[in-house]
Motif scaffolding. Sequence first.
Motif, mmCIF file in Angstrom:
data_model
loop_
_atom_site.group_PDB
_atom_site.id
_atom_site.type_symbol
_atom_site.label_atom_id
_atom_site.label_comp_id
_atom_site.label_asym_id
_atom_site.label_seq_id
_atom_site.Cartn_x
_atom_site.Cartn_y
_atom_site.Cartn_z
ATOM 1 N N ILE A 1 0.838 -1.219 0.000
ATOM 2 C CA ILE A 1 0.000 0.000 0.000
ATOM 3 C C ILE A 1 0.867 1.261 0.000
ATOM 4 C CG2 ILE A 1 -2.116 -1.029 0.986
ATOM 5 C CD1 ILE A 1 -1.330 0.333 3.653
ATOM 6 N N MET A 2 2.007 1.169 0.635
ATOM 7 C CA MET A 2 2.920 2.325 0.628
ATOM 8 C C MET A 2 3.394 2.605 -0.799
ATOM 9 S SD MET A 2 3.308 3.573 3.698
ATOM 10 C CE MET A 2 4.802 4.545 3.558
ATOM 11 N N CYS A 3 3.851 1.575 -1.483
ATOM 12 C CA CYS A 3 4.377 1.773 -2.843
ATOM 13 C C CYS A 3 3.259 2.191 -3.788
ATOM 14 C CB CYS A 3 5.044 0.494 -3.347
ATOM 15 S SG CYS A 3 6.622 0.177 -2.558
ATOM 16 N N GLU A 4 2.078 1.589 -3.615
ATOM 17 C CA GLU A 4 0.967 1.939 -4.508
ATOM 18 C C GLU A 4 0.563 3.402 -4.347
ATOM 19 O OE1 GLU A 4 -2.121 -0.999 -3.822
ATOM 20 O OE2 GLU A 4 -0.715 -2.611 -4.325
ATOM 21 N N SER A 5 0.802 3.961 -3.153
ATOM 22 C CA SER A 5 0.447 5.380 -2.973
ATOM 23 C C SER A 5 1.622 6.292 -3.357
ATOM 24 C CB SER A 5 0.005 5.636 -1.532
ATOM 25 O OG SER A 5 1.106 5.457 -0.668
ATOM 26 N N GLY A 6 2.581 5.737 -4.072
ATOM 27 C CA GLY A 6 3.676 6.557 -4.624
ATOM 28 C C GLY A 6 4.790 6.828 -3.647
ATOM 29 N N ARG A 7 4.793 6.095 -2.553
ATOM 30 C CA ARG A 7 5.843 6.355 -1.557
ATOM 31 C C ARG A 7 7.005 5.387 -1.775
ATOM 32 N NH1 ARG A 7 1.046 8.006 0.711
ATOM 33 N NH2 ARG A 7 1.237 9.987 1.819
ATOM 34 N N ARG A 8 8.139 5.966 -2.050
ATOM 35 C CA ARG A 8 9.322 5.149 -2.356
ATOM 36 C C ARG A 8 10.403 5.282 -1.285
ATOM 37 N NH1 ARG A 8 6.079 3.722 -5.356
ATOM 38 N NH2 ARG A 8 6.006 3.769 -7.629
ATOM 39 N N GLY A 9 10.184 6.194 -0.322
ATOM 40 C CA GLY A 9 11.210 6.392 0.711
ATOM 41 C C GLY A 9 11.966 7.687 0.482
ATOM 42 N N GLN A 10 13.155 7.746 1.058
ATOM 43 C CA GLN A 10 13.940 8.998 0.987
ATOM 44 C C GLN A 10 14.174 9.449 -0.443
ATOM 45 O OE1 GLN A 10 17.472 9.736 3.162
ATOM 46 N NE2 GLN A 10 16.704 8.843 5.053
ATOM 47 N N LYS A 11 14.293 8.477 -1.353
ATOM 48 C CA LYS A 11 14.687 8.862 -2.712
ATOM 49 C C LYS A 11 13.659 9.739 -3.415
ATOM 50 C CE LYS A 11 13.775 4.188 -4.206
ATOM 51 N NZ LYS A 11 14.324 3.027 -4.831
ATOM 52 N N ASN A 12 12.343 9.606 -3.073
ATOM 53 C CA ASN A 12 11.406 10.572 -3.668
ATOM 54 C C ASN A 12 10.776 11.488 -2.608
ATOM 55 O OD1 ASN A 12 9.457 8.901 -2.563
ATOM 56 N ND2 ASN A 12 8.147 8.900 -4.384
ATOM 57 N N GLY A 13 11.413 11.511 -1.448
ATOM 58 C CA GLY A 13 10.991 12.452 -0.406
ATOM 59 C C GLY A 13 9.735 12.022 0.339
ATOM 60 N N ARG A 14 9.191 10.867 -0.008
ATOM 61 C CA ARG A 14 7.953 10.402 0.639
ATOM 62 C C ARG A 14 8.071 8.916 0.940
ATOM 63 N NH1 ARG A 14 3.324 10.680 -2.977
ATOM 64 N NH2 ARG A 14 1.929 10.954 -1.217
ATOM 65 N N GLY A 15 7.982 8.598 2.204
ATOM 66 C CA GLY A 15 8.001 7.193 2.600
ATOM 67 C C GLY A 15 7.100 7.086 3.821
ATOM 68 N N TYR A 16 7.573 6.411 4.845
ATOM 69 C CA TYR A 16 6.818 6.412 6.104
ATOM 70 C C TYR A 16 6.848 7.817 6.694
ATOM 71 C CZ TYR A 16 6.627 1.374 5.796
ATOM 72 O OH TYR A 16 6.366 0.093 5.370
ATOM 73 N N TYR A 17 7.870 8.560 6.299
ATOM 74 C CA TYR A 17 7.989 9.970 6.710
ATOM 75 C C TYR A 17 8.022 10.822 5.441
ATOM 76 C CZ TYR A 17 9.706 7.845 11.036
ATOM 77 O OH TYR A 17 9.826 7.091 12.185
ATOM 78 N N THR A 18 7.825 12.131 5.617
ATOM 79 C CA THR A 18 8.123 13.023 4.487
ATOM 80 C C THR A 18 9.487 13.654 4.765
ATOM 81 O OG1 THR A 18 6.887 14.758 5.589
ATOM 82 C CG2 THR A 18 5.756 13.605 3.829
ATOM 83 N N TYR A 19 10.204 13.941 3.679
ATOM 84 C CA TYR A 19 11.590 14.418 3.827
ATOM 85 C C TYR A 19 11.747 15.793 3.205
ATOM 86 C CZ TYR A 19 12.553 9.733 5.368
ATOM 87 O OH TYR A 19 12.540 8.561 6.088
#
Length: 692
Positions: free
Chosen positions: A544-562
């Motif tokens: 669900i994380m990946c499907e919502s466009g969250r890739r982690g630090q590399k795109n600034g959005r993961g479990y956290y925003t960067y």
Amino acid sequence: MTDLTESVSIEHDGTVAVITINNPPVNALSHHVRQGILDGMTTAAADDSVTAIVLICDGRTFIAGADITEFSQAPKPPSLAGAQSAMEDCTKPVVAAVHGTALGGGLEVAMCAHYRVSDEGARFGLPEVKLGLLPGAGGTQRLPRVTGPAKALEMMTSGDMIGSEEALDCGLVDEIVDDLRSGAVAFANKVVEEGRPLSRIRDRDDKLNVDPSLFDDFRKKIARKTRGFLAPEYNIRCIEAAVSLDFDAGVSRERELFEELMSGTQSSAQQYYFFAEREAAKVPDVPKDTPKLPVASVGVLGGGTMGGGISMNFANVGIPVTMVEQTQEALDRGLAVIRGNYERSAKNGRITSDDVETRMGLITGSLDQGDFAEKDMIIEAVFEDLDLKKKIFAEFDRICKPGAILASNTSALDINQIAAATSRPESVIGTHFFSPANVMKLLEVVRGEQTSDEVIATTMALSKQIAKIPVLVGVCHGFVGNRMLFMRRLEADKLVLEGATPAQVDKVIYDFGFPMGPFAMSDLAGLDIGWKEEESTGSTVREIMCESGRRGQKNGRGYYTYDPETRASTPDPEVEQMLRDFGSKQGIEQRDITDQEVLERCLYPMINEGAKILEEGIALRGSDIDVVWINGYGWPVYTGGPMFWADTVGLDEVVSKIKDYSSKLDGEHWQLSPLLERVAADGGKLQSTTGG
Ligand code: 3H9
């Protein structure tokens, strides 16, 4: 030559009495060494034919410190302080002659001599902080008097050594000599001839006048690196005492703080770790004298982050490497990353710009695996795909010379299946480097069913040569480290569906002493590693994380925003809601979860899995598991690692909690390990349990 004790002797060289310590392996200050120094000083002082005294060591090093094995025993006389006073108060000049490493109590002894000479290769340090301690034999009061408090702060809180030139510059050494023994005797004669004073470090105060803000500034500087550790702060307090109290009062303060550290869990954990690391290098069924294969050249398949980092390890110690990639572009990129890493090190002063060129000169790029033909060892570092690795090893088998070691850098896959793709499974071994491979110390050396003793012995020795800490493990999915990590991950993912937030879970793990929690770690690694959009069905947290466009630090959005500039992380309320909704949809009751529950649910399944790993003989010893977790995953060394920590919590408590959780929670990882239950019932310890 006259023996004074089993490890100390005395002889005359002209009018100089030479007291020699011979207490292998490292001339530690065992009670017979202390007695020998005391007796030697008394004998030489009383002998009218003696004008000066030299204290020197046989073997590979000067005294490397107190005998750590004596720490757990009742103190045996004489005290080290007694031997030191005999040197310092001696009415004839005493010269310490240093080679190898003068460490801890060893340097503290040398600082009681009136003068110090060394050979060029000698190194000096007070590494007690690494054992959760402080230099407890006057070292905290003497070193700042020699080097000044600023340098003493650096040396004592890091435990790092300095070389002979630096020691000469800061006054710790009076002269560097070519031949240590004759040079030390000549120096002693010179002191006598010139009538130089009996210089006692304890009487000096010329460097102690410093701005008191030095200490708090220094505390701030090291705060991040020393988070959670007690010993660095205690070392600082001792140096503060050196500048504010007289010598004897400073020594009393040192003793008080030393005792406090010595009786605490942190120093027990760190001392335990010291021996655990050395034990891990030993393989009971591969004798020490097993012949080692020569490794004078290495091939690395893959020039990505892992392949590049692995290649650097060999170039760093002068072993030429051929790094093979599939395309010129990938090869150029890989070599450029390596150069960039070396240039950064040169910029930080860790190596010289000549070193950069020498090391780059040892790494040859190639697009042809045929270049592996004459290499002594080949390491495969491509992505994790068993079929691909089998094909690669079949190719290695065809290309490489007989007797070459064929190693896979897999982090989880079955080495036996990889070995079976060759006609020489005895030459195949796993070398699981941790990322970044040029920085991380741990190396899981994976023994296949048919790996030969020579290949194991060579790989273990080679690991040390390239400055890694090797731990031999057996074949299972994820080996020791990742297999236990998977268990923590399972529970962390469940916790955030029950009402905990990623930030709460991460904070608990961070506060325990890890560098980061599981969710911050996923964001750093990238959430989409191994995720395939076309196969994703929204059925796991990661999906669900990946499907919502969250890739982690590399795109600034993961479990956290960067923050794109600073990379600072902020908890993301949208993610928290998404996880709660996902949990509710699955019928999971939402509730407040205590930090204690988070800690137990993340760490106890790891302990349980560690016990299963021992039971299956995947790890040789409980202490090996601790070495893996401390060096590969940042488990705080001051708690000793997962097995040592479980012992300090109490195995009965751990067992009862696991039973309790297993009655409420699903998952095989909650099935209590029979070995854990047995060791707990017998009152044993996981740290000293052997595998198999
Ligand atoms: C101290 O001094 C406290 C005082 O301030 C105050 C007192 C009141 N004791 O590392 P290696 C063993 S605290 C007992 O593989 P290397 C080691 O276990 C001490 N044993 O060799 C191993 O045994 P084995 C401060 C010791 O060449 C063998 O020697 N000093 C001690 O790679 C070879 O060791 C330190 O913390 C010891 N002190 O490195 C220095 N040291 O063969 C600790 C070693 O059975 N030592 N052993 O496995 C070191 O850093 C490294 O051993 C050294 C050599 C650099 C010396």
